[in-house]
Enzyme design. Structure first.
Site, short mmCIF file in Angstrom:
data_model
loop_
_atom_site.label_atom_id
_atom_site.label_comp_id
_atom_site.label_asym_id
_atom_site.label_seq_id
_atom_site.Cartn_x
_atom_site.Cartn_y
_atom_site.Cartn_z
N ARG A 77 -9.87 -11.90 1.66
CA ARG A 77 -10.66 -13.00 1.11
C ARG A 77 -9.88 -14.31 1.14
NH1 ARG A 77 -11.42 -9.89 -4.45
NH2 ARG A 77 -10.98 -8.17 -3.03
N LYS A 79 0.85 -1.19 0.00
CA LYS A 79 0.00 0.00 0.00
C LYS A 79 0.89 1.23 0.00
CE LYS A 79 -4.05 -1.88 2.39
NZ LYS A 79 -5.08 -1.70 1.34
N GLU A 87 -5.93 -9.73 0.47
CA GLU A 87 -5.58 -10.82 1.39
C GLU A 87 -6.74 -11.27 2.25
OE1 GLU A 87 -5.31 -7.71 2.12
OE2 GLU A 87 -6.21 -7.73 4.11
N1 BES Z 1 -8.33 -4.02 3.96
C1 BES Z 1 -8.44 -3.62 2.61
C2 BES Z 1 -9.78 -2.94 2.31
C3 BES Z 1 -9.99 -1.60 2.94
C4 BES Z 1 -9.65 -0.45 2.26
C5 BES Z 1 -10.54 -1.48 4.20
C6 BES Z 1 -9.85 0.78 2.82
C7 BES Z 1 -10.76 -0.23 4.77
C8 BES Z 1 -10.41 0.90 4.08
C9 BES Z 1 -8.32 -4.83 1.69
O1 BES Z 1 -7.49 -5.84 2.15
C10 BES Z 1 -7.76 -4.35 0.41
O2 BES Z 1 -6.63 -3.93 0.41
N2 BES Z 1 -8.55 -4.42 -0.65
C11 BES Z 1 -8.16 -3.99 -1.95
C12 BES Z 1 -8.43 -5.13 -2.90
C13 BES Z 1 -7.86 -4.94 -4.26
C14 BES Z 1 -6.35 -5.03 -4.22
C15 BES Z 1 -8.42 -6.00 -5.18
C16 BES Z 1 -8.98 -2.77 -2.32
O3 BES Z 1 -10.16 -2.74 -1.99
O4 BES Z 1 -8.43 -1.85 -2.89
MN MN Z 2 -7.23 -5.96 4.21
MN MN Z 3 -5.45 -5.56 1.56
#
Ligand code: BES
Ligand code: MN
Ligand code: MN
Length: 502
Positions: free
Chosen positions: A357, A282, A355
């Site tokens: 899922r 990230k 991750e």
């Molecule tokens: N934990 C995050 C989702 C999230 C984002 C929660 C912002 C709270 C605030 C999750 O693990 C994630 O990183 N999801 C990605 C998935 C993508 C890489 C397919 C997302 O939603 O961008």
């Molecule tokens: Mn996450």
């Molecule tokens: Mn994530």
């Protein structure tokens, strides 16, 4: 510093006879004009504090929602010396969520007044279920007084809140008991989520789970053996590979099993202790707030605690947490890996940041081994959910009647919720194009990311079991990065309602 909370009690005495130092008096807005509704309810305020209506008019207090005004009750008259008049808006538009916000504003103000040990709450007749009104009052009080464990100041509170049985408040002791348990659970869930990441580990969750073992009919099982996890939950293990030494994974299960239970429900909470994104790391401030990626886990632990303390009958409830951070070291998962799952499907890891899922698909398959009547997954799963429904719960599932009952419970509980449909296209969307894999952990259709993530989680089902999925990524944290505890009221209200159907 921990929060403190008041003792609640119903009282049948009139406001003028109340010994409380402060009263919160709810007023509605006129259905069509921008002024307060002057009906017989308002007479109660006038008789307590003659001239109050006039002062409200002078102050241009229009009864719109969340507006509060502090009135002083002239000395010599009976009843509370101070009155916080709180606007509830128009009756036809008032929902439990709105009532909760309005009452929170009032209690926020009340807790700032000195030398108050008892607050009396008086509400006009409302077009809401009596249980919803009680939950709104209790939850608003707890919320206004909430302070995280890290807060420099303790939470604010008073010793007692008297609920005046008149107008909108009915004397329902069981509803009060449940509401207190629900509001307490919400605070407990927030406490865990709010903990900073430098002191939060998978063991934080397992220790919290172990702490529930003393409750009646509750058993706790924590699997920390990495070899067991690798063999039995290989997809979950894949996420854990980047932190096997620094914060080893734990598969945590808590069971509440009352005698003669007729139904079994399993709650699965996403428990990613910290989400760095993995090798597809990230960037910049997208990593901030990722300590909250275990909110699902903190919620399911709080929910089962409340359920057990209330000694709810008829339903056997379990909480499952596949706890691990998503971190990077030389062993961490690589994109384009193809890994096994508990359900037997092979997963293409397209993105190391998807991750959650990967942990849930195996937890869902493990849950299937108990043949439950329902599985509920709760997860801060996708940014897409936040874009789809804003600061609300995105509620999905494979069973419409159950989904609708949970949605209705959420509304009664004042948790914002919006349903999203899962289509066959969402399952198509997660089919892998690689020779060696069945499904892929990202969406190819970028605009249905919440639904395809749900389809992925549902792919862990090894038999036909109803599954409801709550994606809370849009609402788990406030703008100033504090845990909201969203969803816990909805889930507990739903579970309690289900137990009453048995
Ligand atoms: N934990 C995050 C989702 C999230 C984002 C929660 C912002 C709270 C605030 C999750 O693990 C994630 O990183 N999801 C990605 C998935 C993508 C890489 C397919 C997302 O939603 O961008
Ligand atoms: Mn996450
Ligand atoms: Mn994530």
């Amino acid at each position: 510093m921990p929060s403190s909370s008041p003792a609640f009690q119903f009282t049948r005495s009139a406001l003028a006879d109340s010994t409380a130092e402060l009263a919160i008096f709810g007023v509605l807005q006129h259905p069509t004009s921008d002024e307060i509704l002057k009906d017989t309810w308002l007479d109660g305020l006038e008789s307590l504090s003659p001239g109050a209506t006039e002062i409200l008019a002078q102050e241009k207090f229009d009864g719109s929602r969340d507006k509060v005004i502090l009135l002083r009750n002239p000395k010599g008259t009976s009843g509370p010396a101070r009155i916080i008049v709180t606007g509830l808006g128009r009756a036809a538009r008032l929902r439990p969520a709105g009532l909760t916000t309005a009452l929170k504003a009032a209690f926020d103000r009340a807790f700032g007044v000195r030398d108050v040990s008892t607050v009396a709450l008086a509400l006009p007749e409302l077009e809401l279920a009596a249980d919803s009104v009680i939950l709104a009052a209790v939850d608003a009080t707890h919320d206004a007084g909430y302070a995280s464990r890290e807060a420099k100041k303790p939470g604010r509170s008073v010793a007692k809140v008297d609920l005046l049985v008149k107008g909108g408040i009915e004397e329902k002791p069981q509803a009060l008991k449940e509401s207190i348990a629900i509001a307490t659970a919400r605070a407990a869930a927030r406490d865990l989520t709010n903990m900073p990441p430098n002191v939060k580990r998978t063991s934080t969750l397992s220790e919290r789970a172990q702490g529930l073992a003393g409750l009646a009919n509750v058993s706790v099982d924590v699997i920390s053996d990495p070899e067991w996890i690798q063999k039995n939950m290989p997809c979950f293990y894949t996420v854990a590979m980047g932190s096997l030494v620094t914060d080893p994974p734990k598969f945590i299960r808590v069971h509440y099993k009352p005698a003669n239970a007729k139904k079994r429900i399993i709650l699965v909470g996403k428990s990613v202790i910290f989400d760095t994104g993995g090798y597809q790391v990230k960037t910049d401030d997208y990593m901030n707030t990722m300590k909250a990626d275990m909110t699902g886990g903190s919620m399911v632990l709080a929910a089962i605690e409340a359920f057990a303390k209330l000694e709810i009958q008829g339903i056997e409830l379990a909480a499952y947490l596949a706890a691990t951070p998503n971190m990077i070291d030389a062993y961490a998962m690589l994109p384009d890996s193809i890994v096994d799952t508990t359900c037997g499907k092979k997963v293409e890891i397209r993105h190391t940041d998807a991750e959650g899922r990967l942990t849930l698909i195996d937890a869902v398959a493990k849950a299937c081994e108990e043949s439950p009547d329902l599985i509920i997954t709760i997860a801060t799963l996708t940014g897409s959910a936040a874009r789809a429904v804003g600061e609300a719960i995105a509620l999905m599932g494979n069973n419409d009647p159950l989904r609708d009952r949970l949605r209705d419970a959420a509304k009664l509980a004042g948790d914002p919720v919006q349903t999203l449909d899962i289509w066959d296209e969402d399952f198509e969307d997660i089919k892998s194009k690689l020779d060696g894999a069945d499904i892929i952990n990202t969406s190819q259709n970028k605009n249905r990311g919440a639904q395809s993530a749900c389809a992925f989680v549902m792919s862990g089902l090894t038999r036909e079991i109803p599954l409801l999925h709550l994606d809370i990524a849009g609402a788990d944290m406030t703008k100033d990065e504090k845990a909201t505890g969203i969803g816990i009221k909805a889930v507990l209200k739903f579970l309690i309602a289900e137990s009453q159907l048995i």
